[in-house]
Scaffold this active site. Structure first.
Site, short mmCIF file in Angstrom:
data_model
loop_
_atom_site.label_atom_id
_atom_site.label_comp_id
_atom_site.label_asym_id
_atom_site.label_seq_id
_atom_site.Cartn_x
_atom_site.Cartn_y
_atom_site.Cartn_z
N HIS A 248 1.53 5.45 -1.78
CA HIS A 248 1.18 6.61 -2.61
C HIS A 248 2.44 7.17 -3.25
O HIS A 248 3.35 7.61 -2.55
CB HIS A 248 0.52 7.71 -1.76
CG HIS A 248 -0.73 7.26 -1.09
ND1 HIS A 248 -1.98 7.44 -1.64
CD2 HIS A 248 -0.94 6.59 0.08
CE1 HIS A 248 -2.90 6.92 -0.84
NE2 HIS A 248 -2.29 6.40 0.20
N HIS B 98 -4.19 -0.47 6.21
CA HIS B 98 -3.68 0.39 7.29
C HIS B 98 -4.56 0.35 8.53
O HIS B 98 -5.07 1.36 8.97
CB HIS B 98 -3.46 1.83 6.80
CG HIS B 98 -4.54 2.42 5.94
ND1 HIS B 98 -5.87 2.43 6.30
CD2 HIS B 98 -4.49 3.05 4.74
CE1 HIS B 98 -6.57 3.02 5.36
NE2 HIS B 98 -5.77 3.40 4.39
N ASP C 53 1.73 2.74 3.38
CA ASP C 53 0.87 3.93 3.22
C ASP C 53 1.71 5.20 3.18
O ASP C 53 1.23 6.27 3.58
CB ASP C 53 -0.20 4.01 4.31
CG ASP C 53 -1.35 4.94 3.92
OD1 ASP C 53 -1.46 5.28 2.73
OD2 ASP C 53 -2.14 5.32 4.80
N HIS D 44 -10.17 1.31 2.24
CA HIS D 44 -9.93 2.33 3.28
C HIS D 44 -11.11 2.23 4.23
O HIS D 44 -12.21 2.64 3.90
CB HIS D 44 -9.83 3.73 2.66
CG HIS D 44 -9.52 4.78 3.69
ND1 HIS D 44 -8.32 5.43 3.76
CD2 HIS D 44 -10.26 5.25 4.73
CE1 HIS D 44 -8.32 6.27 4.79
NE2 HIS D 44 -9.50 6.18 5.39
N LYS E 195 -9.55 -0.21 -5.49
CA LYS E 195 -9.49 0.47 -4.20
C LYS E 195 -10.82 1.12 -3.87
O LYS E 195 -11.37 1.89 -4.67
CB LYS E 195 -8.41 1.55 -4.27
CG LYS E 195 -8.40 2.49 -3.10
CD LYS E 195 -7.78 1.87 -1.85
CE LYS E 195 -7.89 2.80 -0.65
NZ LYS E 195 -6.72 2.82 0.18
N HIS F 66 0.86 -1.20 0.00
CA HIS F 66 0.00 0.00 0.00
C HIS F 66 0.89 1.23 0.00
O HIS F 66 1.59 1.50 0.97
CB HIS F 66 -0.90 0.04 1.24
CG HIS F 66 -1.79 1.23 1.29
ND1 HIS F 66 -3.13 1.17 1.55
CD2 HIS F 66 -1.55 2.55 1.11
CE1 HIS F 66 -3.66 2.37 1.52
NE2 HIS F 66 -2.71 3.24 1.25
O1 DOR Z 1 -3.06 9.80 5.64
C1 DOR Z 1 -3.44 9.46 4.53
N1 DOR Z 1 -2.93 10.00 3.42
N2 DOR Z 1 -4.39 8.53 4.43
C2 DOR Z 1 -4.95 8.23 3.26
O2 DOR Z 1 -5.83 7.41 3.25
C3 DOR Z 1 -4.55 8.93 2.03
C4 DOR Z 1 -3.20 9.47 2.13
C5 DOR Z 1 -2.86 10.47 1.06
O3 DOR Z 1 -3.15 10.21 -0.10
O4 DOR Z 1 -2.27 11.51 1.39
ZN ZN Z 2 -3.16 5.21 1.65
#
Ligand code: DOR
Ligand code: ZN
Length: 343
Positions: A15, A174, A247, A136, A99, A13
């Site tokens: 970004h 998460h 995450d 999520h 997702k 997971h």
């Molecule tokens: O803290 C987070 N940031 N939780 C999420 O679910 C998304 C992520 C983000 O894309 O910044």
């Molecule tokens: Zn995330």
């Protein structure tokens, strides 16, 4: 034990963002992990197989020469997801998973799903195809306290969904609560969960004691200490249901240190070092390879990685900040020294 060699790990997971930020952060992940499940919450979100294929190419172009790294793409589900495009994307190997963001739950989730009932047809197709659903797990109702949103999600959304589609593969992502651990432990083999490094290291005091600390804020927000201890126990237990998912979610310092600071912790630079420290503290180094390198691919039905990485008990100083996209990004553990280094 002062050194541990494990099969190459994956991040289930993550970004990466896009453009200059993506190009800046991809190398940190590729240094440690062979594959990563890439979140689709870009602006605009990655909602079609064509968008995912193009995004994958942009990521691959950012991987440093000589490093073998595979991004695994996900489809951002909306109320209007085209089930045929999704199923075709999965069959063609463009999508690894889809997702589910409840609309409004977090960063760039405005186009998310307003009611799971609206995508039941899509989820049925996924269950038939064996396509995993990343979730999520937070409700978004204004009347639910932010610290209760995960536990309420289990009762109102996740448990009914799993009851309705018992064969659907679901990754409860998460997780942050003892309730989530209890749910996963009691569910079938088709329910897995990822756990971030921050939720193993910090509780909500880290965000609120001695001043407001925006770099410790992410969603789902860290809970009280009893929950952190339950997560540490689950992650290090040896249960195949739990696997590594950082995450890592980079935001510029400016966006974090703000009157309305963004949710997200950038932990990519020292993620594996952060996790192994927890397993060492818990006396569970013997379970680290399962969590980091085996449970995830087995859950997804993907091959285990070839090759190994070695971690050594040697201090590594985490910088106060990284430069990315002409901005400063503050990492998890900024200014701290971790006890383990990737060799
Ligand atoms: O803290 C987070 N940031 N939780 C999420 O679910 C998304 C992520 C983000 O894309 O910044
Ligand atoms: Zn995330």
């Amino acid at each position: 034990m002062n050194e541990i060699t494990i099969r190459r790990p994956d991040d289930w997971h993550l970004h990466f963002r896009d453009d200059a930020m993506m190009r800046a952060v991809v190398p940190y992940t590729a240094r440690q992990f062979a594959r990563a499940i890439v979140m689709p919450n870009l602006t605009p979100p990655v909602t079609t197989a064509a968008m995912a294929a193009a995004y994958r190419e942009r990521i691959l172009a950012a991987v440093p020469e000589g490093i073998d790294f595979t991004p695994l793409m996900t489809c951002y589900l909306t109320d209007n997801t085209d089930a045929d495009d999704l199923a075709r994307g999965f069959a063609d190997g463009v999508f690894t998973a889809a997702k589910l963001y409840p609309a409004g739950a977090t960063t760039n989730s405005d186009s998310g799903v307003t009611d799971v009932a609206k995508i039941m047809g899509v989820l049925e197709r996924m269950a038939e195809a064996g396509m995993p659903l990343c979730v999520h797990g937070e409700v978004t109702s204004a009347d639910i306290d932010v610290f209760d949103r995960e536990a309420v999600f289990i009762d109102r959304v996740l448990a009914p969904l799993v009851g309705r589609l018992p064969e659907l593969k679901v990754i409860f992502e998460h997780i942050t609560t003892a309730e989530a651990v209890q749910f996963v432990d009691g569910a079938g083999d088709n329910i897995g969960a990822t756990i971030t490094p921050q939720h193993l290291h910090i509780n909500r005091n880290a965000i609120l004691v001695g001043g407001i600390r925006p770099h410790a804020y992410c969603l789902p927000v860290a809970k009280r200490e009893t929950h952190r201890l339950a997560l540490r126990k689950a992650a290090t237990s040896g249960s195949a249901r739990y696997f590594l998912g950082t995450d890592s979610a980079p935001h510029t310092r400016e966006a974090k240190e703000n009157a309305c600071g963004c949710a997200g912790i950038f932990n990519a630079p020292y993620a594996i070092e952060s996790y192994v420290t927890v397993f060492d503290e818990e006396g569970a180094l013997g379970h680290f390879e399962g969590f980091a390198s085996e449970n995830g691919p087995r859950f997804y039905g993907l091959p285990l990685n070839e090759g190994t990485v070695t971690l050594r008990k040697a201090p590594v100083a985490v910088p106060e900040a990284f430069d990315a996209a002409g901005a400063s990004v503050v990492p998890f553990h900024a200014g701290e020294t971790l006890g383990w280094s990737l060799v």
